[in-house]
Each structure stands twice: as structure tokens, then as C-alpha cells.
Design an enzyme around this catalytic site. Structure first.
Site, mmCIF file in Angstrom:
data_model
loop_
_atom_site.group_PDB
_atom_site.id
_atom_site.type_symbol
_atom_site.label_atom_id
_atom_site.label_comp_id
_atom_site.label_asym_id
_atom_site.label_seq_id
_atom_site.Cartn_x
_atom_site.Cartn_y
_atom_site.Cartn_z
ATOM 1 N N GLU A 232 22.887 -9.031 -7.385
ATOM 2 C CA GLU A 232 23.198 -8.850 -5.799
ATOM 3 C C GLU A 232 24.502 -8.173 -5.851
ATOM 4 O O GLU A 232 25.567 -8.483 -5.366
ATOM 5 C CB GLU A 232 23.686 -10.374 -5.260
ATOM 6 N N GLU A 335 14.822 -13.555 -7.251
ATOM 7 C CA GLU A 335 15.454 -14.587 -6.639
ATOM 8 C C GLU A 335 14.971 -15.129 -5.461
ATOM 9 O O GLU A 335 15.008 -14.484 -4.577
ATOM 10 C CB GLU A 335 17.059 -14.577 -7.036
#
Length: 484
Positions: A232, A335
Site C-alpha cells: 500500500e 490482499e
């Protein structure tokens, strides 16, 4: 003269034989094939349960009043790599608290193809993440030369579980690593948490860190298949995080990480960029993959499903657009989980439906591999050192010692249990929006079709292959896998 004629004949026969070997495989046939149906349905006891064995009949022309799933096994697309989840510190710590009997049950539930759902993909965190009991790195603070590098921390919980899982999977395993943050001293905010950026003077040191970790894992007998550059990279989180703009990631890859891995003899490791939500997927892909020097190191583009934090819908189509732009690069879901843990919602069916909808859309848009987040959490949705508690497909209640299987486990299993590594996605479409579908053909020639009913009504549909069909009934909000 006779020798020349014989030689010409031999060459001709050899060329004919080679042409014959390269001829196209025979079209898929439904003749003598049985359709075995497995179902999981809300408000029933059906969980990956065999519910039907059906035969194909002739259906030359479906009517508009008939709901259909159309599958063409002769039209193939991407090659399937695998489905799995993340063995985080949290997962491993909860696993260690289970009884040996429950540990065996857990391993079988995830990693056995016969008795479980056949996971083959594993992700783990390099350095700590939010699903760790506390922040840690593998070096002493300030050690830019990595002389103190040691993965002793991982040897207590994570590595034993990873080794057990890898042993069960065998040679079909694909294991990859992802960092959440470099050590604090390498960042401009001097903190592993709250974002911050990698300082320019530590780019080489950080690239060396990946090499150290991969080599340390492999010396433990854990082969590393790949890595993502940064989890991220556009999120400033209250937990371990580090900001990489698209240009930052591109330049770090082409000037430091890529060459460093190559020089260390690790050029075969699959490097995945982005590892964040679908919203900025195109911008990241364009920035990195349009640069030839960066692109040559990239195996694929990873993505998560949290882009609906803004109140919008999932941006599934962005995955397909990247696939159209860069068909030589792989797409991998790295994810996803259901956020905001609430023990009263263990069996909330919508949580499973979120998985089914995402997986079908992602595969239909070209995704080759799909990774869930934590494979195991406790009765509080942790441990998590910043209290970012979430759901997992299986929870281990450390008070009672019991394993709790959620609907998400079964929804994932409708794909992972039946689709084999090396399978090819094939053409599959529904005639009505109530149904979602995707299909794969395994190397043994068997087709796997997943059908999800998004409606509150029981639906009867025809599974159609060419002019053959079989009639199937699916319960409200159910998911089915058809194998034939």
C-alpha cells in the site's frame, strides 16, 4: 539417386509428423460427461457440499425465458497460478496457541486439496505489519550496512507455520514477501508508522535488505517465489507504512532493487509492483511499465480491494484495462479482508459474498493469482498492535481452543479446491445479471465453472456448452462449483 529419394522421403515424413504433433487439440466434448455440482448456501447446512450429478442433453437454441450460463472451453485466456492467504505474525501466533489436534485440522483445512480447500499461494510480511504484536525489524537501529541482520524474530512463530504449510503444498507452492516499512532510521519521519518516505541515501541499503531476507528464508529451506516492493505505497497508516509515488517506485526498482536482485543471483524472483487498491492501478502501471528499464524487472501488478473506502463501488474494470494495456504482465490480487471485526458477524453471509463477487470479477478481468489476507486470527480479530481488528476465513478462539469457519472460507474454497495450478481460464458468461460466473479448464481436461446467485430467489439455469446443456438449480445467495 536412390539414397537422395529415400532422404527426401524421410525428411517429408518427419516434417509431416511434426506438423501432426503441433495440430490443435480436439474441441471440448460433453459426450459421456457428468456434471458434479458442489453448493454452499445461506441458511442451510450446505458448505462445499456435493448436491447433484447431472447429464448433458441437447439444447440447440435457448429461449429468452431460459436463464443460461454459456461456457466455451475452447476459448482460453490467462494461466492460473494459485489462490492462498497471508501467514502474518498474528496468524502464526494464534496457530501456536492451538492444540496439536486443532493445528492438524487447520493445516488440512487450508492446504489439503482432498480434505480442505487446497491453498497454494502464501504471502508474508518482511519486518512488522499491523498484524504483528509489535513493531520490529531484522537489524539494530542505525545499521545501514545490515551487519546485524538476523531473522531470529520469525523463527519463533512465523517460520514454523510457513514450513508446515509449504510442506503440505509441495512443489505447487508460490511464496512471496511484502514489506510494510523500512527501519525507522531509513525514513524521513524516523518512524515505521504513519507513512513517511525512504530517504535517498538508504535506497541501496533497503534494496540489500530484500536480498538479505530472501537469502535468510531460503537458507531455512523456504523457497521464495516472489516479492512486492511496498505494501500500500500510497497510504499513510497509523501502522507500518511507507509512501512511494509511482515515480519513486519506478526509480527504486530500476536503479536499485532490480539490479541488486540480479547481481545477487535472485533475478528469477517474481517482482510485483503497486500492491494497493484498484483505484490508482492504471496510473501506477502506466508510470512503471512505460519505462523500459523498470518494466524489464516487473513480473506483475498487485492490487487490493479497499477502494470502496470512499463510498464508491469496487473498480473491477480497472484490472481489465491494465490487462488490455500490458498483456505480457501478470495481475495478482495481493490482499483483501473484511474489516471492522465483530464476533456477532462470524457467520454473516455477505462477508463470503464479497469474496465470491471479487474473485469472479478479478479472474474474468485477467487475474492469475488471488491472495486473501490473514489465514487465521483470534476471537478478537487480532492480535494487532494498533487495534485494526479484522475478519479471517478461519478464527481460532484461544479461550475455547475451537476453530470457527466463516462463510468466506467456503466461498474461497469454491475456487481454490477445484482450479489447479496451470489451468486456463475459458470463456464463460451469464445471460442474466442475477448470476455471476467464471470458468477454468484444468490440465486433465476437466472444466470448473463457478456460479454465484446474487438474488434472494431460487434460480434454475442451463449450463450450456455448444448445443448441449444441463439444467441446474441454485438456491438464493448461494455459490456453486460445477465440475465436468
Amino acid at each position: 539417386m536412390k539414397k537422395i529419394i529415400v532422404l527426401v522421403l524421410l525428411v517429408s515424413v518427419s516434417a509431416f509428423a511434426q506438423k501432426k504433433q503441433k495440430s490443435k487439440p480436439l474441441p471440448f466434448s460433453t459426450k459421456n460427461k457428468t456434471v458434479t455440482v458442489y453448493t454452499s448456501a445461506d441458511s442451510t447446512s450446505l458448505r462445499l457440499s456435493q448436491t447433484d450429478k447431472l447429464q448433458f442433453q441437447e439444447l440447440k437454441q435457448p429461449l429468452e425465458t431460459q436463464i443460461c450460463i454459456f461456457v466455451n472451453p475452447d476459448k482460453t485466456y490467462q494461466t492460473f497460478v494459485g489462490i492462498g492467504g497471508a501467514i502474518t505474525d498474528a496468524s502464526a501466533e494464534v496457530f501456536a496457541k492451538l492444540s496439536s489436534e486443532k493445528q492438524k485440522e487447520f493445516l488440512s483445512a487450508y492446504f489439503s486439496k482432498d480434505n480442505g480447500i487446497g491453498y497454494t499461494l502464501i504471502r508474508t510480511n518482511m519486518n512488522s505489519c499491523d498484524f504483528s504484536s509489535g513493531s520490529y525489524t531484522y537489524i539494530q537501529e542505525g545499521d545501514k550496512d545490515l551487519k546485524t541482520f538476523d531473522i531470529q524474530h520469525d523463527k519463533q512463530f512465523k517460520l514454523p507455520l510457513i514450513k508446515k504449510a509449504m510442506a503440505m503444498i509441495g512443489d505447487k507452492a508460490s511464496f512471496y514477501i511484502s514489506p510494510w516499512s523500512p527501519p525507522a532510521f531509513m525514513k524521513d519521519n524516523n518512524n515505521m508508522l504513519f507513512g513517511g518516505k525512504l530517504l535517498p541515501e538508504y535506497r541501496q541499503s533497503w534494496a540489500n535488505y530484500y536480498v538479505k531476507y530472501i537469502n535468510a528464508l531460503q537458507s531455512e529451506g523456504i523457497p521464495v517465489w516472489g516479492l512486492t516492493i511496498q505494501n500500500e505505497p500510497m497510504a499513510r497508516q497509523i501502522w507500518e507504512s511507507c509512501i512511494f509515488t509511482a515515480a519513486d517506485e519506478r526509480d527504486f526498482l530500476k536503479n536499485y532493487l532490480g539490479p541488486t536482485l540480479q547481481k545477487a543471483g535472485l533475478g528469477d524472483k517474481k517482482i510485483t509492483v503497486w500492491d494497493h487498491n484498484r483505484d490508482l492501478l492504471l496510473q501506477r502501471a502506466n508510470t512503471i511499465l512505460e519505462d523500459a528499464e523498470a518494466s524489464k524487472y516487473v513480473w506483475g501488478i498487485g492490487f487490493h480491494w479497499y477502494e470502496n473506502w470512499s463510498g464508491g463501488e469496487q473498480m473491477y474494470e480497472n484490472v481489465g484495462k491494465v490487462n488490455e494495456l500490458y498483456p505480457s504482465k501478470k495481475l495478482m490480487f495481493t490482499e483483501g479482508c473484511v474489516e471492522k471485526f465483530d464476533a456477532n458477524k462470524y457467520q454473516l453471509w455477505k462477508n463470503g459474498q464479497r469474496y465470491g463477487k471479487s474473485m469472479i470479477n478479478d479472474f474474468n478481468n485477467g487475474t492469475v493469482a488471488w491472495t486473501d489476507w490473514n489465514i487465521l486470527l483470534d476471537q478478537n480479530g487480532g492480535p494487532n498492535h494498533v487495534k485494526n481488528f479484522c475478519f479471517a476465513p478461519i478464527h481460532g478462539d484461544t479461550n475455547t481452543g475451537e476453530l470457527i469457519y466463516t462463510p468466506s472460507y467456503y466461498f474461497i474454497g469454491h475456487f481454490s479446491k477445484f482450479i489447479d495450478k496451470g489451468a486456463k481460464r475459458v470463456s464463460s458468461a451469464a445471460s442474466r445479471s442475477q448470476l455471476l460466473t467464471t470458468s477454468f479448464i484444468n490440465n486433465d481436461g476437466k472444466v470448473v465453472t463457478v456460479v454465484m446467485n446474487q438474488s434472494d430467489l431460487k434460480i434454475t439455469y442451463n449450463l450450456c456448452i455448444g448445443t448441449s446443456a444441463t439444467e441446474v438449480t441454485i438456491l438464493p445467495n448461494a455459490i456453486q462449483t460445477l465440475v465436468y
